[in-house]
Structures are given as structure tokens and as C-alpha cells.
Design a protein around this motif. Structure first.
Motif, PDB file in Angstrom:
ATOM      1  N   LEU A  74      12.596   1.591  -7.226  1.00  0.00           N
ATOM      2  CA  LEU A  74      12.569   2.422  -6.026  1.00  0.00           C
ATOM      3  C   LEU A  74      11.811   3.701  -6.328  1.00  0.00           C
ATOM      4  O   LEU A  74      12.141   4.409  -7.282  1.00  0.00           O
ATOM      5  N   ASN A  75      10.815   3.991  -5.505  1.00  0.00           N
ATOM      6  CA  ASN A  75      10.111   5.265  -5.637  1.00  0.00           C
ATOM      7  C   ASN A  75      10.651   6.217  -4.571  1.00  0.00           C
ATOM      8  O   ASN A  75      10.356   6.075  -3.389  1.00  0.00           O
ATOM      9  N   CYS A  76      11.462   7.163  -5.025  1.00  0.00           N
ATOM     10  CA  CYS A  76      12.196   8.037  -4.103  1.00  0.00           C
ATOM     11  C   CYS A  76      11.529   9.408  -4.011  1.00  0.00           C
ATOM     12  O   CYS A  76      10.684   9.755  -4.825  1.00  0.00           O
ATOM     13  N   SER A  77      11.976  10.165  -3.022  1.00  0.00           N
ATOM     14  CA  SER A  77      11.601  11.575  -2.987  1.00  0.00           C
ATOM     15  C   SER A  77      12.652  12.340  -3.787  1.00  0.00           C
ATOM     16  O   SER A  77      13.716  11.816  -4.092  1.00  0.00           O
ATOM     17  N   PRO A 108       0.824  -1.212   0.000  1.00  0.00           N
ATOM     18  CA  PRO A 108       0.000   0.000   0.000  1.00  0.00           C
ATOM     19  C   PRO A 108       0.864   1.271   0.000  1.00  0.00           C
ATOM     20  O   PRO A 108       1.916   1.299   0.639  1.00  0.00           O
ATOM     21  N   LYS A 109       0.388   2.241  -0.723  1.00  0.00           N
ATOM     22  CA  LYS A 109       0.964   3.600  -0.695  1.00  0.00           C
ATOM     23  C   LYS A 109       2.446   3.632  -1.035  1.00  0.00           C
ATOM     24  O   LYS A 109       3.198   4.449  -0.503  1.00  0.00           O
ATOM     25  N   SER A 110       2.854   2.701  -1.880  1.00  0.00           N
ATOM     26  CA  SER A 110       4.257   2.732  -2.300  1.00  0.00           C
ATOM     27  C   SER A 110       4.448   3.704  -3.465  1.00  0.00           C
ATOM     28  O   SER A 110       5.586   4.022  -3.823  1.00  0.00           O
ATOM     29  N   GLY A 111       3.331   4.142  -4.028  1.00  0.00           N
ATOM     30  CA  GLY A 111       3.407   5.126  -5.115  1.00  0.00           C
ATOM     31  C   GLY A 111       3.086   4.545  -6.481  1.00  0.00           C
ATOM     32  O   GLY A 111       3.464   5.097  -7.508  1.00  0.00           O
ATOM     33  N   LYS A 112       2.342   3.430  -6.490  1.00  0.00           N
ATOM     34  CA  LYS A 112       2.019   2.773  -7.753  1.00  0.00           C
ATOM     35  C   LYS A 112       1.228   3.698  -8.675  1.00  0.00           C
ATOM     36  O   LYS A 112       1.554   3.852  -9.847  1.00  0.00           O
ATOM     37  N   THR A 113       0.178   4.315  -8.099  1.00  0.00           N
ATOM     38  CA  THR A 113      -0.684   5.151  -8.933  1.00  0.00           C
ATOM     39  C   THR A 113       0.035   6.437  -9.347  1.00  0.00           C
ATOM     40  O   THR A 113      -0.129   6.917 -10.472  1.00  0.00           O
ATOM     41  N   THR A 114       0.867   6.963  -8.442  1.00  0.00           N
ATOM     42  CA  THR A 114       1.657   8.156  -8.780  1.00  0.00           C
ATOM     43  C   THR A 114       2.533   7.872  -9.995  1.00  0.00           C
ATOM     44  O   THR A 114       2.573   8.659 -10.945  1.00  0.00           O
ATOM     45  N   ILE A 115       3.200   6.738  -9.980  1.00  0.00           N
ATOM     46  CA  ILE A 115       4.099   6.381 -11.085  1.00  0.00           C
ATOM     47  C   ILE A 115       3.299   6.062 -12.346  1.00  0.00           C
ATOM     48  O   ILE A 115       3.665   6.474 -13.448  1.00  0.00           O
TER      49      ILE A 115
HETATM   50  N1  LIG Z   1       7.146  12.281  -0.942  1.00  0.00           N
HETATM   51  C1  LIG Z   1       6.655  11.462  -1.834  1.00  0.00           C
HETATM   52  N2  LIG Z   1       5.377  11.055  -1.708  1.00  0.00           N
HETATM   53  C2  LIG Z   1       4.888  10.210  -2.620  1.00  0.00           C
HETATM   54  C3  LIG Z   1       5.658   9.720  -3.699  1.00  0.00           C
HETATM   55  N3  LIG Z   1       4.920   8.876  -4.422  1.00  0.00           N
HETATM   56  C4  LIG Z   1       3.714   8.834  -3.824  1.00  0.00           C
HETATM   57  N4  LIG Z   1       3.690   9.650  -2.743  1.00  0.00           N
HETATM   58  C5  LIG Z   1       2.548   9.862  -1.862  1.00  0.00           C
HETATM   59  O1  LIG Z   1       2.181   8.644  -1.276  1.00  0.00           O
HETATM   60  C6  LIG Z   1       0.752   8.527  -1.215  1.00  0.00           C
HETATM   61  C7  LIG Z   1       0.293   7.295  -1.916  1.00  0.00           C
HETATM   62  O2  LIG Z   1       0.607   7.372  -3.294  1.00  0.00           O
HETATM   63  P1  LIG Z   1      -0.123   6.491  -4.380  1.00  0.00           P
HETATM   64  O3  LIG Z   1       0.547   6.747  -5.691  1.00  0.00           O
HETATM   65  O4  LIG Z   1      -1.588   6.623  -4.302  1.00  0.00           O
HETATM   66  O5  LIG Z   1       0.284   5.045  -3.857  1.00  0.00           O
HETATM   67  P2  LIG Z   1      -0.336   3.653  -4.300  1.00  0.00           P
HETATM   68  O6  LIG Z   1       0.764   2.680  -4.165  1.00  0.00           O
HETATM   69  O7  LIG Z   1      -1.027   3.746  -5.600  1.00  0.00           O
HETATM   70  O8  LIG Z   1      -1.395   3.436  -3.138  1.00  0.00           O
HETATM   71  P3  LIG Z   1      -2.574   2.296  -3.056  1.00  0.00           P
HETATM   72  O9  LIG Z   1      -3.065   2.075  -4.440  1.00  0.00           O
HETATM   73  O10 LIG Z   1      -3.581   2.877  -2.153  1.00  0.00           O
HETATM   74  O11 LIG Z   1      -1.875   1.125  -2.479  1.00  0.00           O
HETATM   75  C8  LIG Z   1       0.207   9.813  -1.819  1.00  0.00           C
HETATM   76  O12 LIG Z   1      -0.064  10.698  -0.764  1.00  0.00           O
HETATM   77  C9  LIG Z   1       1.343  10.319  -2.662  1.00  0.00           C
HETATM   78  O13 LIG Z   1       1.307  11.710  -2.819  1.00  0.00           O
HETATM   79  C10 LIG Z   1       7.013  10.180  -3.806  1.00  0.00           C
HETATM   80  O14 LIG Z   1       7.750   9.807  -4.715  1.00  0.00           O
HETATM   81  N5  LIG Z   1       7.437  11.038  -2.837  1.00  0.00           N
END
Ligand SMILES: Nc1nc2c(ncn2[C@@H]2O[C@H](COP(=O)(O)OP(=O)(O)OP(=O)(O)O)[C@@H](O)[C@H]2O)c(=O)[nH]1
Ligand SMILES: [Mg+2]
Length: 359
Positions: free
Chosen positions: A205-208, A9-16
């Protein structure tokens, strides 16, 4: 090619996924994971196709493409009931996985899921996948043994049994199936199970923005563990993908990023899967096709149309690089660089093919 973006969860899958596809899947720290995969198609903007299109001026130019599937988080408690079996059966149709590992610090996420630790995460994640495969393999073995008891003992079943024992033994040692040397008959016998750990994995790796350049040690560790691996600054890339091209270029230069995240991941996925491109050209269409490295001319022909494979006679073949160097097919013919190849010819990346066939 279809690639599954998977991870905790929240590893940044959707962001990427958003950064790659330009789509806008909701990303939020607090919302429950989405129920279904987002699916986005990314064109492989191969300069060679662009150049061929300029040369042949076809009616249509078709680039290769790849499909990213952004899945809900795996191996976590979903409050709303995601049907795990449905989700897994969808995930299993992927050709390869990008496992996204949270490598950015975040106090709230740290509290919920523990401090970011990509190496720990990928080990745990692989263990979970091993377990899924093990359950499937063992269930199937039980069924086979039942058949034996009923007196059904065909050679096919015996081969499957042997392959499953081989697989289970390795899984017990913590070895993913992709690392086992299976005989081609064994490989065939278990293909239908679409085992999770049999698929190629890219550890991403999903980095800041801040720690992007400080993850070398982790990358080395992941490489030692046998992964193809890379680091990206996901959120930064998502923002870039929403900017005007010129602004994005300035930001990329500042960060020392040479290639767009799309192009980078495209290349990595081709490398991961061992895929290459060949081309077909003509007045109607210039087109890129994706095949596996090592595929022969008949397999390549079959990608275009099954009739071409069935009635295959010969492939007319020349290399993109030679065409660009010498300027025309006519010169290539004079220089002996325009060849006729048979069924067994191993197609190379950048080959331009025309299939002679008869059905
Ligand atoms: N600082 C930082 N925050 C990030 C990064 N990528 C994602 N986030 C934050 O992490 C949270 C979850 O990001 P998502 O992309 O929704 O993660 P996900 O893996 O799709 O989450 P689920 O589908 O719910 O498991 C959000 O608040 C993003 O803004 C990053 O590279 N850096
Ligand atoms: Mg998501």
C-alpha cells in the motif's frame, strides 16, 4: 534477487523506487509513463556481514544485493506506443513482484482512475495477469494439439499438455498459478513460460503521511486474500531518502517508523521469496550469498562457483551466532561446533561455509 515494482498508473511505483534506491526517476502526475524500466541495486546492509568483516579484516567485503526494476504502468492505454510484448517479456524475467497500490487520496487521480481502492485494484490487476497467462497457455495447447495431429506425440508433450490443462482449469476458476499444487514434473514442464501469476506477490500500500496509520483494515483484508502485505508512505519516504541521516532519523521517530524503507522492503522481499543468506569468510573476502530456504550444500556451493558444486566433497560449516558467542573458529572447533557436512546438508540462514572440493 530481482524484484519488479509493478502496478496501475500513478500508483507511486517510481516514487517508491526512488525512496528505495536513492535514484531520481521522474515522478509527475501529468507526464506519460516512462517507456523503460528504471533499474536500481540496493545493498542488503546485513549487520552480520559488517561484524564478520570486523573480525576477519578481509581485503573485500561484499554484501548481498537486490535489484529493483521500476516498470511503466501495466494494463492501461499508453498514448506513446510502448511495446507491450517487449515490456511483458522483461517483466517476466523478475523473480517476484511488488504490486504497488495507490492508497492516498488525490482529486485529480481519483477523477482519472477512480477513487483509491487497493482491494479492488489488486483484484483487477491479478485478473489481467490471469488473462495474460491464460492466452499463453491456450495458444501453446493449440500448438501441441497440432503436433498430435501430425503424429508427434512424445511423453514430454503429453506431460506438458497435462500441466497446461491443470493450469488453465485453475486460471478459469480465478486461481493464480502460484496457488496451484503442481507436481514437480508439471512444474518443470511449464517453467519456461515464466507465467505472471506464478510469481510471488507482495501487495504494497502506498499511503499518504496522513492515512498511513489508518489502513489496518485494508491490510487485514489483503492478508485474508493470501497476500504478504505492508504499508508505506511513499512520498514521505522519498523525501526522507534525500535528507541528512540525522534529520531523517528525527522524522522517522515522529512518524513511529522504526526501520528505513530499504531495510523493511529488503526483509519483506526475502520473506516473500523464501530466501536466506549464508556467508563465506577469509582474509581475502567476507561475502554474503543468497539461496532459497531448503537448498542443500551442493546448491549453495554452486552459487559460489559451478566447480565447487561439481567437485563437492564436504562443507566445513559453523553458525554466525556461535562464532559471535565464542569469539573464534578455534573455540568452535574445541566445542564441536565446527562441523563437516555432506551434499544433502540443508544450509541454514547465517551458516558460514567453506567448501572442500576436487575437480
Ligand atoms: N500524496 C501522495 N502522492 C504521491 C505518493 N506517491 C506518489 N504520489 C504522487 O503521485 C504521482 C505519480 O507518482 P509516480 O511515483 O510517478 O507514480 P508511478 O506509479 O511511477 O506512475 P507511472 O509510472 O506514470 O505509472 C506523482 O505526482 C507523485 O508525487 C504518496 O505516497 N502520496
Ligand atoms: Mg513511474
Amino acid at each position: 534477487m530481482n524484484i519488479g515494482l509493478i502496478g496501475y498508473p500513478k500508483s507511486g511505483k517510481t516514487t517508491i523506487y526512488n525512496a528505495l534506491t536513492g535514484n531520481t526517476g521522474a515522478t509527475d502526475k501529468y507526464i506519460q509513463a516512462h517507456h523503460e524500466a528504471h533499474v536500481g541495486v540496493v545493498m542488503v546492509l546485513d549487520d552480520r556481514v559488517t561484524k564478520l568483516s570486523e573480525m576477519y579484516k578481509p581485503k573485500k567485503t561484499i554484501y548481498a544485493h537486490l535489484e529493483y526494476h521500476d516498470f511503466p504502468a501495466l494494463f492501461t492505454e499508453h498514448k506513446e506506443d510502448i511495446n507491450m510484448n517487449t515490456l511483458l517479456s522483461e517483466i517476466k524475467t523478475m523473480e517476484g513482484f511488488v504490486i504497488i497500490l495507490r492508497s492516498f487520496p488525490d482529486d485529480e487521480l481519483d477523477e482519472l482512475y477512480g477513487k483509491s481502492d487497493p482491494v479492488r485494484d489488486i483484484q483487477k490487476f491479478e485478473d489481467e495477469m490471469l488473462l495474460i497467462d491464460m492466452v499463453i497457455a491456450e495458444k501453446r495447447l493449440e500448438k501441441i494439439e497440432l503436433s498430435y495431429k501430425r503424429g508427434i506425440k512424445t511423453p514430454a508433450l503429453q506431460l506438458e499438455e497435462k500441466a497446461l490443462h491443470h493450469v488453465i482449469e485453475s486460471l478459469h476458476e480465478g486461481l493464480p498459478i502460484r496457488k496451484i499444487e503442481l507436481g514437480s514434473d508439471e512444474e518443470k514442464a511449464i517453467r519456461g513460460f515464466q507465467f505472471m501469476t506464478q510469481k510471488p506477490v507482495l501487495a504494497l500500500l502506498n499511503c499518504s503521511e496522513d492515512n498511513f496509520s489508518q489502513v489496518d483494515e485494508i491490510l487485514v483484508k489483503l492478508k485474508e486474500m493470501g497476500y504478504l502485505t505492508a504499508a508505506i508512505a511513499g512520498k514521505f519516504e522519498e523525501e526522507l531518502s534525500r535528507m541528512e541521516a540525522a534529520d531523517a532519523a528525527d522524522f522517522m521517530a515522529d512518524m513511529g517508523i522504526k526501520e528505513s524503507v530499504r531495510d523493511r522492503l529488503t526483509h519483506l522481499c526475502f520473506e516473500l521469496m523464501g530466501y536466506i543468506n549464508f556467508f563465506t569468510v577469509g582474509e581475502d573476502e567476507v561475502r554474503a550469498w543468497t539461496i532459497e530456504k531448503g537448498d542443500n550444500a551442493v546448491t549453495a556451493a554452486g552459487k559460489i562457483h559451478s566447480d565447487l558444486a561439481r567437485g563437492f566433497i564436504r562443507a566445513e560449516c559453523f553458525q554466525y551466532g556461535d562464532l559471535v558467542e565464542h569469539g573464534s573458529e578455534k573455540v568452535l572447533k574445541e566445542k564441536g561446533l565446527f562441523k563437516l557436512e555432506g551434499k544433502e546438508y540443508i544450509v541454514r540462514d547465517g551458516d558460514i561455509l567453506s567448501i572442500r572440493f576436487n575437480v
